[in-house]
Every structure is written in structure tokens, then in C-alpha cells.
Design an enzyme around this catalytic site. Structure first.
Site, PDB file in Angstrom:
ATOM      1  N   ASP A  11      -8.836   8.909 -15.787  1.00  0.00           N
ATOM      2  CA  ASP A  11      -8.692   9.030 -14.342  1.00  0.00           C
ATOM      3  C   ASP A  11      -9.937   8.355 -13.765  1.00  0.00           C
ATOM      4  OD1 ASP A  11      -8.950   9.834 -11.702  1.00  0.00           O
ATOM      5  OD2 ASP A  11      -8.385  11.905 -12.094  1.00  0.00           O
ATOM      6  N   ILE A  12      -9.734   7.306 -13.006  1.00  0.00           N
ATOM      7  CA  ILE A  12     -10.870   6.475 -12.554  1.00  0.00           C
ATOM      8  C   ILE A  12     -11.864   7.269 -11.711  1.00  0.00           C
ATOM      9  CG2 ILE A  12      -9.869   5.543 -10.407  1.00  0.00           C
ATOM     10  CD1 ILE A  12     -10.881   2.742 -11.410  1.00  0.00           C
ATOM     11  N   GLY A  33      -0.890   7.048  -5.053  1.00  0.00           N
ATOM     12  CA  GLY A  33      -1.405   6.503  -6.306  1.00  0.00           C
ATOM     13  C   GLY A  33      -2.905   6.673  -6.453  1.00  0.00           C
ATOM     14  N   VAL A  34      -3.542   5.642  -6.956  1.00  0.00           N
ATOM     15  CA  VAL A  34      -4.975   5.719  -7.223  1.00  0.00           C
ATOM     16  C   VAL A  34      -5.762   5.857  -5.920  1.00  0.00           C
ATOM     17  CG1 VAL A  34      -5.430   3.209  -7.311  1.00  0.00           C
ATOM     18  CG2 VAL A  34      -6.777   4.778  -8.711  1.00  0.00           C
ATOM     19  N   ASP A  35      -5.256   5.263  -4.851  1.00  0.00           N
ATOM     20  CA  ASP A  35      -5.887   5.355  -3.530  1.00  0.00           C
ATOM     21  C   ASP A  35      -5.971   6.825  -3.088  1.00  0.00           C
ATOM     22  OD1 ASP A  35      -6.922   4.530  -1.100  1.00  0.00           O
ATOM     23  OD2 ASP A  35      -5.037   3.717  -0.328  1.00  0.00           O
ATOM     24  N   SER A 118      -2.191  -3.391  -8.076  1.00  0.00           N
ATOM     25  CA  SER A 118      -0.810  -3.837  -7.789  1.00  0.00           C
ATOM     26  C   SER A 118       0.230  -3.400  -8.817  1.00  0.00           C
ATOM     27  CB  SER A 118      -0.718  -5.364  -7.628  1.00  0.00           C
ATOM     28  OG  SER A 118      -1.288  -5.794  -6.414  1.00  0.00           O
ATOM     29  N   THR A 119      -0.181  -2.714  -9.893  1.00  0.00           N
ATOM     30  CA  THR A 119       0.794  -2.418 -10.957  1.00  0.00           C
ATOM     31  C   THR A 119       1.508  -1.078 -10.782  1.00  0.00           C
ATOM     32  OG1 THR A 119      -0.844  -1.393 -12.418  1.00  0.00           O
ATOM     33  CG2 THR A 119      -0.505  -3.774 -12.643  1.00  0.00           C
ATOM     34  N   GLY A 120       1.234  -0.382  -9.689  1.00  0.00           N
ATOM     35  CA  GLY A 120       1.933   0.869  -9.424  1.00  0.00           C
ATOM     36  C   GLY A 120       3.057   0.627  -8.433  1.00  0.00           C
ATOM     37  N   TYR A 122       3.154  -1.269  -5.968  1.00  0.00           N
ATOM     38  CA  TYR A 122       3.314  -2.683  -5.598  1.00  0.00           C
ATOM     39  C   TYR A 122       4.098  -3.498  -6.628  1.00  0.00           C
ATOM     40  CZ  TYR A 122       0.300  -2.273  -1.449  1.00  0.00           C
ATOM     41  OH  TYR A 122      -0.231  -1.942  -0.219  1.00  0.00           O
TER      42      TYR A 122
HETATM   43  P1  ADP Z   1      -0.689  -0.427  -6.067  1.00  0.00           P
HETATM   44  O1  ADP Z   1      -0.183   0.011  -4.707  1.00  0.00           O
HETATM   45  O2  ADP Z   1      -1.805  -1.462  -5.960  1.00  0.00           O
HETATM   46  O3  ADP Z   1       0.394  -0.799  -7.002  1.00  0.00           O
HETATM   47  P2  ADP Z   1      -1.007   2.249  -7.302  1.00  0.00           P
HETATM   48  O4  ADP Z   1      -2.039   3.249  -6.957  1.00  0.00           O
HETATM   49  O5  ADP Z   1       0.418   2.592  -6.984  1.00  0.00           O
HETATM   50  O6  ADP Z   1      -1.470   0.871  -6.603  1.00  0.00           O
HETATM   51  O7  ADP Z   1      -1.096   1.906  -8.855  1.00  0.00           O
HETATM   52  C1  ADP Z   1      -2.108   1.106  -9.406  1.00  0.00           C
HETATM   53  C2  ADP Z   1      -2.417   1.575 -10.815  1.00  0.00           C
HETATM   54  O8  ADP Z   1      -3.281   2.706 -10.757  1.00  0.00           O
HETATM   55  C3  ADP Z   1      -1.210   1.997 -11.637  1.00  0.00           C
HETATM   56  O9  ADP Z   1      -1.348   1.454 -12.944  1.00  0.00           O
HETATM   57  C4  ADP Z   1      -1.344   3.522 -11.686  1.00  0.00           C
HETATM   58  O10 ADP Z   1      -0.797   4.052 -12.876  1.00  0.00           O
HETATM   59  C5  ADP Z   1      -2.847   3.671 -11.685  1.00  0.00           C
HETATM   60  N1  ADP Z   1      -3.402   4.976 -11.272  1.00  0.00           N
HETATM   61  C6  ADP Z   1      -2.872   5.925 -10.477  1.00  0.00           C
HETATM   62  N2  ADP Z   1      -3.728   6.959 -10.347  1.00  0.00           N
HETATM   63  C7  ADP Z   1      -4.836   6.643 -11.076  1.00  0.00           C
HETATM   64  C8  ADP Z   1      -6.089   7.296 -11.356  1.00  0.00           C
HETATM   65  N3  ADP Z   1      -6.391   8.487 -10.848  1.00  0.00           N
HETATM   66  N4  ADP Z   1      -6.976   6.655 -12.178  1.00  0.00           N
HETATM   67  C9  ADP Z   1      -6.706   5.445 -12.690  1.00  0.00           C
HETATM   68  N5  ADP Z   1      -5.551   4.778 -12.454  1.00  0.00           N
HETATM   69  C10 ADP Z   1      -4.631   5.376 -11.661  1.00  0.00           C
END
Ligand code: ADP
Length: 172
Positions: A11-12, A33-35, A118-120, A122
Site C-alpha cells: 500500500d503506497i 483508488g490510490v488517490d 492510469s492502470t486502475g 483509467y
Molecule cells: P487511475 O485513475 O490513474 O487508473 P487508480 O487509483 O484507479 O488510478 O489505479 C491506479 C493503480 O493504483 C492501480 O494499479 C491500483 O490497483 C493501484 N492502487 C490502488 N490503491 C492503491 C494503494 N493504496 N497503494 C498502491 N497502489 C494502489
């Protein structure tokens, strides 16, 4: 100095580095997502600082403090939405990685972690995105020798396996 480049599964928001990168949207006001995870972990002061930045263009990056995160800074970059690959997606994605490193260098950041931009939601195919990520980071590091450690932070074991394979096979 040559920077270490490696992939981890984590988890970043938990990583203790100078900076982590957020896959934001162009408003910079938070999302899923990660945001969403980064905003929740950093606390409400983050969105206050983000409001002052006036958004961010696709392929660009902006920096804020990291508030309650163990990292010191957050680079917010906005990836392209995948539309089949013929709409400049690779150049825009490469620009996200390059601009994040350029902006990081202006803050004296020497270690940072990227999520799979972009891999989630997007929809960018992971392996294609990982190739762009690795080559763009390698290129940017040649111009920013102050960077000592760059981590590709994978959320899933599948993504980690892809990065490990590409990092071990691609020419340096
Ligand atoms: P985007 O809108 O750019 O596609 P997302 O957040 O939907 O962004 O996904 C981008 C990547 O981040 C995906 O591979 C997702 O699995 C990953 N991700 C989601 N949550 C976390 C986290 N807490 N830590 C690291 N990676 C994450």
C-alpha cells in the site's frame, strides 16, 4: 550515482521515502483508488493545499506536503484515460513519470515510489503501462543523478510479477 530501481507489493501510503506519487485526476481534489487512499491517509490538510494548486494537466505533476504520511512530499500526476492506445496515451503516461521526477528534483527528493498510474479506473493495460513507466523512469534518471531510489509500488501480486519480469529483462 546510479539509482536503485525495483518493484514492491505494498500500500503506497505506508512507504517511508522522501515522496510518493499520486495518480490524481485533473481537479487534484481527490477521487477513488490510490488517490482516495492517499487523501484518507494524509488527512484533510492535503485537500486544502491541493485547492491552491489550480488543478493539473494530463501528463504534468505538482507537489504538496505529505501531512500524516510517513513520506515528506506527494507528487500529484494525472495519467491519461486509456482509449485504445491511438490517442497519445503512451506519450502522456511517459510524461507523468518524467515530470514527477523533474518536479521531485526541484525539492531535493532523492527517493520516491510510483503507483501504476492510469492502470486502475483509467483502464491502461498493466503490461503496456509498466513498459512505459520503466523506460520513462530510466531515461529521466539519467538526467537527475540526485535520485537514489525509485520504487514501482504494485498493489497486486500479478502487477508485481509483471514489473519484476520487465525490470529483469529490459536493457538498462
Ligand atoms: P487511475 O485513475 O490513474 O487508473 P487508480 O487509483 O484507479 O488510478 O489505479 C491506479 C493503480 O493504483 C492501480 O494499479 C491500483 O490497483 C493501484 N492502487 C490502488 N490503491 C492503491 C494503494 N493504496 N497503494 C498502491 N497502489 C494502489
Amino acid at each position: 550515482m546510479t539509482a536503485t530501481l525495483r518493484a514492491v507489493q505494498a500500500d503506497i501510503t505506508t512507504l517511508q521515502l522522501d515522496a510518493i506519487v499520486n495518480a490524481a485526476n485533473s481537479s487534484l481534489l481527490g477521487g477513488g483508488g490510490v488517490d482516495g487512499a492517499i487523501h484518507r491517509a494524509a488527512g484533510p490538510e492535503l485537500v486544502h493545499e491541493c485547492r491552491l494548486l489550480g488543478g493539473c494537466k494530463i501528463g504534468d505533476a505538482k507537489v504538496t506536503k505529505a501531512y500524516r504520511l510517513p513520506a515528506k512530499f506527494i507528487l500529484h500526476t494525472v495519467g491519461p484515460v486509456w482509449r485504445g492506445g491511438g490517442h497519445g496515451e503512451a506519450d502522456l503516461l511517459a510524461s507523468c513519470y518524467r515530470r514527477s521526477i523533474e518536479v521531485a528534483a526541484t525539492k531535493g527528493i532523492s527517493s520516491l515510489a510510483f503507483p501504476g498510474i492510469s492502470t486502475g479506473v483509467y483502464g491502461y493495460p498493466v503490461e503496456l503501462a509498466a513498459n512505459v513507466a520503466i523506460s520513462s523512469v530510466r531515461k529521466a534518471l539519467r538526467e537527475h543523478s540526485s535520485m537514489t531510489e525509485v520504487i514501482f509500488c504494485c498493489f497486486s501480486a500479478e502487477d508485481l510479477a509483471i514489473y519484476d519480469r520487465l525490470l529483469n529483462s529490459a536493457a538498462a
